[in-house]
Design a protein around this motif. Structure first.
Motif, PDB file in Angstrom:
ATOM      1  N   VAL A 159      -7.914  15.937  15.498  1.00 42.65           N
ATOM      2  CA  VAL A 159      -7.318  15.501  14.229  1.00 42.65           C
ATOM      3  C   VAL A 159      -6.814  16.708  13.446  1.00 42.65           C
ATOM      4  O   VAL A 159      -5.726  16.686  12.861  1.00 42.65           O
ATOM      5  CB  VAL A 159      -8.346  14.693  13.404  1.00 42.65           C
ATOM      6  CG1 VAL A 159      -7.835  14.491  11.973  1.00 42.65           C
ATOM      7  CG2 VAL A 159      -8.623  13.340  14.058  1.00 42.65           C
ATOM      8  N   ALA A 160      -7.595  17.790  13.443  1.00 44.48           N
ATOM      9  CA  ALA A 160      -7.174  18.997  12.740  1.00 44.48           C
ATOM     10  C   ALA A 160      -5.891  19.570  13.357  1.00 44.48           C
ATOM     11  O   ALA A 160      -5.006  20.047  12.634  1.00 44.48           O
ATOM     12  CB  ALA A 160      -8.292  20.034  12.780  1.00 44.48           C
ATOM     13  N   GLN A 161      -5.768  19.503  14.684  1.00 46.43           N
ATOM     14  CA  GLN A 161      -4.544  19.978  15.332  1.00 46.43           C
ATOM     15  C   GLN A 161      -3.351  19.099  14.955  1.00 46.43           C
ATOM     16  O   GLN A 161      -2.240  19.600  14.765  1.00 46.43           O
ATOM     17  CB  GLN A 161      -4.734  19.972  16.851  1.00 46.43           C
ATOM     18  CG  GLN A 161      -5.727  20.986  17.366  1.00 46.43           C
ATOM     19  CD  GLN A 161      -5.904  20.894  18.874  1.00 46.43           C
ATOM     20  OE1 GLN A 161      -4.928  20.777  19.617  1.00 46.43           O
ATOM     21  NE2 GLN A 161      -7.141  20.919  19.323  1.00 46.43           N
ATOM     22  N   MET A 162      -3.579  17.790  14.853  1.00 48.83           N
ATOM     23  CA  MET A 162      -2.499  16.888  14.436  1.00 48.83           C
ATOM     24  C   MET A 162      -2.045  17.216  13.023  1.00 48.83           C
ATOM     25  O   MET A 162      -0.842  17.214  12.721  1.00 48.83           O
ATOM     26  CB  MET A 162      -2.961  15.433  14.525  1.00 48.83           C
ATOM     27  CG  MET A 162      -3.198  14.933  15.928  1.00 48.83           C
ATOM     28  SD  MET A 162      -3.666  13.189  15.930  1.00 48.83           S
ATOM     29  CE  MET A 162      -4.512  13.089  17.514  1.00 48.83           C
ATOM     30  N   GLU A 172     -10.130   8.163  10.512  1.00 48.31           N
ATOM     31  CA  GLU A 172     -10.224   9.591  10.222  1.00 48.31           C
ATOM     32  C   GLU A 172      -8.875  10.274  10.453  1.00 48.31           C
ATOM     33  O   GLU A 172      -8.460  11.134   9.660  1.00 48.31           O
ATOM     34  CB  GLU A 172     -11.291  10.242  11.102  1.00 48.31           C
ATOM     35  CG  GLU A 172     -11.416  11.745  10.886  1.00 48.31           C
ATOM     36  CD  GLU A 172     -12.294  12.430  11.924  1.00 48.31           C
ATOM     37  OE1 GLU A 172     -12.411  13.674  11.870  1.00 48.31           O
ATOM     38  OE2 GLU A 172     -12.857  11.738  12.798  1.00 48.31           O
ATOM     39  N   GLU A 173      -8.199   9.876  11.524  1.00 44.53           N
ATOM     40  CA  GLU A 173      -6.904  10.474  11.844  1.00 44.53           C
ATOM     41  C   GLU A 173      -5.860  10.131  10.789  1.00 44.53           C
ATOM     42  O   GLU A 173      -5.144  11.009  10.288  1.00 44.53           O
ATOM     43  CB  GLU A 173      -6.455   9.991  13.217  1.00 44.53           C
ATOM     44  CG  GLU A 173      -5.144  10.550  13.703  1.00 44.53           C
ATOM     45  CD  GLU A 173      -4.856  10.114  15.140  1.00 44.53           C
ATOM     46  OE1 GLU A 173      -5.822  10.007  15.927  1.00 44.53           O
ATOM     47  OE2 GLU A 173      -3.684   9.851  15.465  1.00 44.53           O
ATOM     48  N   PHE A 174      -5.765   8.854  10.436  1.00 40.07           N
ATOM     49  CA  PHE A 174      -4.794   8.449   9.420  1.00 40.07           C
ATOM     50  C   PHE A 174      -5.088   9.116   8.075  1.00 40.07           C
ATOM     51  O   PHE A 174      -4.170   9.562   7.376  1.00 40.07           O
ATOM     52  CB  PHE A 174      -4.788   6.926   9.264  1.00 40.07           C
ATOM     53  CG  PHE A 174      -3.850   6.219  10.205  1.00 40.07           C
ATOM     54  CD1 PHE A 174      -2.487   6.190   9.960  1.00 40.07           C
ATOM     55  CD2 PHE A 174      -4.326   5.592  11.338  1.00 40.07           C
ATOM     56  CE1 PHE A 174      -1.615   5.558  10.815  1.00 40.07           C
ATOM     57  CE2 PHE A 174      -3.464   4.941  12.207  1.00 40.07           C
ATOM     58  CZ  PHE A 174      -2.106   4.922  11.946  1.00 40.07           C
ATOM     59  N   GLU A 175      -6.363   9.191   7.703  1.00 37.76           N
ATOM     60  CA  GLU A 175      -6.715   9.799   6.418  1.00 37.76           C
ATOM     61  C   GLU A 175      -6.335  11.272   6.371  1.00 37.76           C
ATOM     62  O   GLU A 175      -5.835  11.770   5.356  1.00 37.76           O
ATOM     63  CB  GLU A 175      -8.219   9.622   6.162  1.00 37.76           C
ATOM     64  CG  GLU A 175      -8.600   8.189   5.807  1.00 37.76           C
ATOM     65  CD  GLU A 175     -10.103   7.974   5.741  1.00 37.76           C
ATOM     66  OE1 GLU A 175     -10.837   8.812   6.316  1.00 37.76           O
ATOM     67  OE2 GLU A 175     -10.539   6.985   5.140  1.00 37.76           O
ATOM     68  N   ALA A 176      -6.528  11.974   7.500  1.00 42.85           N
ATOM     69  CA  ALA A 176      -6.179  13.390   7.543  1.00 42.85           C
ATOM     70  C   ALA A 176      -4.673  13.586   7.421  1.00 42.85           C
ATOM     71  O   ALA A 176      -4.202  14.495   6.720  1.00 42.85           O
ATOM     72  CB  ALA A 176      -6.693  14.009   8.838  1.00 42.85           C
TER      73      ALA A 176
END
Length: 577
Positions: A178-181, A218-222
């Motif tokens: 997720v951080a990489q995205m 978590e992905e969408f929120e990030a």
């Protein structure tokens, strides 16, 4: 670049203000003066008595991302007054890409399948000298010249594949992924991307939800948190009010994820306008009203024309998206011989009949043979210009068998065409007038053998304005100032001194949407040519992009003054640094 004076026209300035008689002076690439009876000072003068002078039209939803590399003239857009196109919609973009060529090919496969864009030139005509979105932008701006300005989203599907590889189809991302995205999104926004696009609608030819549908909260929120750090950027997402009708649940999820965040979200399908979508509308409309009342910056995206379907056995997503995976087997068959073998096979025919009777969506083409028109025979055998129901009834056959027989006789490159879906015109007009909507949506140049997009914009003038459904200034505003302000393109979209000279000039009595016809100018990636549908120019009297005519005297000028456009975005992250 010669300066220009447009004299004798009626200015419709793109703000929604009433038309007024005025001349427009252009110096270089900006509007220098607007007023009555301006005198020429050595400029090239265009006398346009009886014409309207408006900002150039913005196409708010296109998929030129790949096609512009082999069709840089963007036909037929200049002849329809288009000066800006918006790309990278629905989660599909050409960047970022994974280092593994297999994963890169998967991104191409996904884009090609869902947008009906030929895979061959996608692979061979793009240079693929990028991995990150910023590198893609650099390649576009240095290698390409086009006649319209272009802005682009970065696609969520592309980001997931770039980080997770083929596992993007299968699972949620780890915190590290997720951080990489988030870093990929930051890279794109720093390089001038309009924002992020995502997809909560599509399933592929094997009934798999696209990778963006596998993404967890978590992905969408990030990703939303990144967008919030770039005021002026936005998110475009398409939800399902067409097939599995998960749109209401998707909007509820978006409301939960965006709660408390200052993020603008354009929701394609947010207010569905087709008659068969009424049950979905009954749920979606209150949700969108609730979101607006609670202060969410949600904008429904919609089209003012009904989608059309063309059933093709050479390349088509329509069978799969109609939940007919039996006929889709024929699309997937690689050779004409293999396709014909399936069409003639009794066991396949029995499964195909059962699929049409029990599996396909009730609004799908296969469930409505009275609306399927046999009009494109590859070899001329016929019969043509009748409906599939008429053919089936005349032969006492199941419609599936009748279509199989017709294609066998006429060639597997023949196509069957569905009439446009019935649409709620009153609701469409209501949405066009709503200040918080994104209109003029189409898929140009995707689905080229179905024909989406090119020239649909002109109906806002020839149908809606001329028939009194909208005022002329409302119709122009929908395609110009409203969209420019939505996307943060504040230096254009309105005819005002100091704004960029993106302008179109037209006579309402001269323009019309041309009839579609085949043009054989699409490379197939194997040194051959295939066809697409296009149409003749409206024609506009004049289309000007950044002060340079791209269409005049009834033809495309060949000028390529289009520029990459970035929204007026301030990165709070950069400001803090």
């Amino acid at each position: 670049m010669a300066d220009i004076l447009i004299k004798g026209g009626t200015v419709v300035d793109g703000t929604g203000a009433a038309p007024r008689k005025a001349d427009v002076r252009i110096k270089g690439d900006v509007i220098a003066e607007i007023g009555e009876n301006l005198e020429a000072h050595g400029e090239r003068v265009f006398e346009v008595d009886g014409c309207y002078v408006a900002p150039g039209f913005i196409e708010s939803h296109t998929h030129f991302d790949a096609t512009m590399w082999w069709q840089p003239d963007l036909d037929p857009m200049p002849g329809y007054g288009v000066t800006t196109i918006i790309m990278g919609n629905c989660g599909f973009s050409a960047a970022p890409v994974h280092d593994d060529p297999v994963v890169r090919q998967e991104m191409i496969n996904i884009f090609s399948f869902f947008e009906d864009i030929p895979e061959g030139p996608f692979v061979k005509n793009l240079p693929w000298d990028w991995r990150k979105w910023s590198e893609y932008k650099e390649s576009m701006t240095t290698r390409l010249r086009v006649p319209a300005n272009y802005g682009a989203f970065v696609g969520h599907i592309a980001i997931r594949l770039a980080v997770m590889g083929m596992e993007a189809w299968e699972r949620q991302a780890t915190s590290e992924e997720v951080a990489q995205m988030a870093k990929h999104l930051e890279d794109a926004l720093d390089a001038g991307a309009l924002g992020l696009s995502s997809n909560l609608l599509d399933h592929d030819g094997r009934d798999r939800p696209v990778p963006s549908q596998v993404a967890g909260d978590e992905e969408f929120e990030a990703l939303l948190a990144v967008l919030e750090r770039y005021p002026g950027s936005s998110m475009q997402v398409i939800v399902d009010t067409f097939m599995r009708m998960t749109g209401p649940a998707s909007v509820e999820r978006l409301m939960r994820l965006a709660k408390g965040k200052k993020v603008r979200i354009q929701i394609a399908g947010g207010i569905p306008t087709l008659e068969f979508q009424k049950p979905a509308l009954e749920k979606m409309a209150p949700l969108m009203e609730k979101a607006k009342a609670e202060g969410y910056d949600f904008w429904p995206g919609f089209a003012h024309t009904s989608p059309t379907n063309t059933l093709s056995l050479t390349r088509s997503l329509i069978f799969a998206q109609s939940n007919d995976y039996v006929w889709h087997e024929v699309v997937l068959a690689e050779t004409e011989e293999e396709k014909l073998k399936l069409l003639k096979d009794p066991d396949w025919r029995a499964r195909a009949r059962e699929s049409w009777d029990t599996k396909v969506w009730k609004h799908a083409p296969m469930a409505n043979p009275h609306r399927l028109h046999l009009r494109n025979s590859d070899n001329g055998f016929g019969p043509i210009n009748l409906t599939l129901k008429e053919l089936a009834d005349s032969r006492g056959l199941h419609p599936s068998d009748a279509m199989a027989d017709w294609i066998i006789a006429n060639g597997v490159r023949s196509t069957v065409h569905m009439a446009p879906f019935p649409r709620d015109e009153d609701l469409t007009v209501q949405l066009l007038k709503d200040p918080q909507t994104v209109g003029n949506i189409n898929d140009a140049p995707a689905h080229g053998q179905m024909f989406c997009g090119g020239g649909e914009n002109i109906l806002l003038l020839t149908r809606y304005a001329k028939d009194g459904l909208l005022t002329l200034e409302q119709s122009v505003h929908v395609m110009t100032g409203k969209l420019a302000n939505f996307f943060g393109l504040h230096d254009r979209g309105e005819l005002k001194v100091g704004k960029r000279a993106d302008i179109t000039v037209f006579d309402l009595n001269e323009i019309k949407q041309g009839e579609e016809y085949k043009r054989f100018d699409v490379p197939d990636g194997n040194y051959g040519i295939t066809w697409r549908y296009t149409r003749d120019a409206a024609p506009m009297r004049l289309t000007i992009v950044n002060g340079m005519p791209t269409f005049m005297e009834g033809r495309f000028t060949g000028a390529m003054p289009g520029e990459f456009l970035s929204p007026a975005v301030e990165s709070l992250r950069q400001a803090a640094e």
